[in-house]
Design a protein around this motif. Structure first.
Motif, mmCIF file in Angstrom:
data_model
loop_
_atom_site.group_PDB
_atom_site.id
_atom_site.type_symbol
_atom_site.label_atom_id
_atom_site.label_comp_id
_atom_site.label_asym_id
_atom_site.label_seq_id
_atom_site.Cartn_x
_atom_site.Cartn_y
_atom_site.Cartn_z
ATOM 1 N N VAL A 1 -52.077 63.002 46.531
ATOM 2 C CA VAL A 1 -53.335 63.752 46.586
ATOM 3 C C VAL A 1 -54.089 63.589 45.282
ATOM 4 O O VAL A 1 -53.591 63.932 44.213
ATOM 5 C CB VAL A 1 -53.053 65.245 46.838
ATOM 6 N N SER A 2 -55.311 63.050 45.378
ATOM 7 C CA SER A 2 -56.132 62.879 44.183
ATOM 8 C C SER A 2 -56.902 64.162 43.886
ATOM 9 O O SER A 2 -57.082 65.007 44.772
ATOM 10 C CB SER A 2 -57.120 61.726 44.387
ATOM 11 N N VAL A 3 -57.349 64.273 42.660
ATOM 12 C CA VAL A 3 -58.176 65.413 42.289
ATOM 13 C C VAL A 3 -59.441 65.433 43.128
ATOM 14 O O VAL A 3 -59.903 66.482 43.578
ATOM 15 C CB VAL A 3 -58.525 65.359 40.777
ATOM 16 N N LEU B 1 -61.061 76.484 56.846
ATOM 17 C CA LEU B 1 -61.403 75.095 56.582
ATOM 18 C C LEU B 1 -61.276 74.317 57.886
ATOM 19 O O LEU B 1 -60.264 74.411 58.566
ATOM 20 C CB LEU B 1 -60.446 74.509 55.543
ATOM 21 N N ASP B 2 -62.319 73.603 58.240
ATOM 22 C CA ASP B 2 -62.231 72.673 59.362
ATOM 23 C C ASP B 2 -61.731 71.357 58.791
ATOM 24 O O ASP B 2 -62.399 70.766 57.948
ATOM 25 C CB ASP B 2 -63.616 72.457 60.000
ATOM 26 N N CYS B 3 -60.576 70.937 59.257
ATOM 27 C CA CYS B 3 -60.032 69.671 58.752
ATOM 28 C C CYS B 3 -61.019 68.534 58.982
ATOM 29 O O CYS B 3 -61.112 67.609 58.183
ATOM 30 C CB CYS B 3 -58.692 69.369 59.419
ATOM 31 N N ILE C 1 -61.721 69.099 49.596
ATOM 32 C CA ILE C 1 -61.170 70.162 50.453
ATOM 33 C C ILE C 1 -61.717 71.508 49.993
ATOM 34 O O ILE C 1 -62.191 72.312 50.802
ATOM 35 C CB ILE C 1 -59.626 70.145 50.409
ATOM 36 N N ARG C 2 -61.663 71.744 48.685
ATOM 37 C CA ARG C 2 -62.145 73.027 48.163
ATOM 38 C C ARG C 2 -63.619 73.254 48.535
ATOM 39 O O ARG C 2 -64.018 74.347 48.910
ATOM 40 C CB ARG C 2 -61.974 73.073 46.639
ATOM 41 N N GLY C 3 -64.399 72.177 48.461
ATOM 42 C CA GLY C 3 -65.819 72.276 48.772
ATOM 43 C C GLY C 3 -66.103 72.538 50.249
ATOM 44 O O GLY C 3 -67.169 73.026 50.604
ATOM 45 N N ASP D 1 -58.510 80.371 48.659
ATOM 46 C CA ASP D 1 -58.747 78.922 48.656
ATOM 47 C C ASP D 1 -57.441 78.169 48.440
ATOM 48 O O ASP D 1 -57.153 77.187 49.109
ATOM 49 C CB ASP D 1 -59.709 78.542 47.521
ATOM 50 N N ALA D 2 -56.648 78.655 47.468
ATOM 51 C CA ALA D 2 -55.418 77.953 47.111
ATOM 52 C C ALA D 2 -54.487 77.832 48.308
ATOM 53 O O ALA D 2 -53.903 76.773 48.549
ATOM 54 C CB ALA D 2 -54.717 78.673 45.961
#
Ligand SMILES: [Zn+2]
Length: 65
Positions: free
Chosen positions: A43-45, A5-7, A51-53, A23-24
């Motif tokens: 942290v919102s859903v 993941l690129d922040c 992030i997951r996307g 992913d987790a």
């Protein structure tokens, strides 16, 4: 396969990169980083989904033959 993941795809301008086997795990590491580096609050859903996307498969390392 390693996940990356690129922040910067979640927090534009950041060049931090997170790697993990799932992913987790990547999400946990990213949230850790975001709490300290981006002063992220609760942290919102929606954020978790963003992030997951943004997580992608790591490019396989090319070996010189
Ligand atoms: Zn960051």
């Amino acid at each position: 396969m390693t996940k990356v993941l690129d922040c910067g795809s979640v927090f534009p301008g950041c060049d931090y990169q997170v790697h993990g086997p799932t992913d987790a795990e990547v999400i946990v590491k990213e949230l850790d980083h975001a709490h300290s580096a981006h002063e992220l609050g609760p942290v919102s859903v929606a954020l978790r989904e963003r992030i997951r996307g943004a997580i992608r498969e790591a490019e396989p390392v090319k070996r010189a033959s």
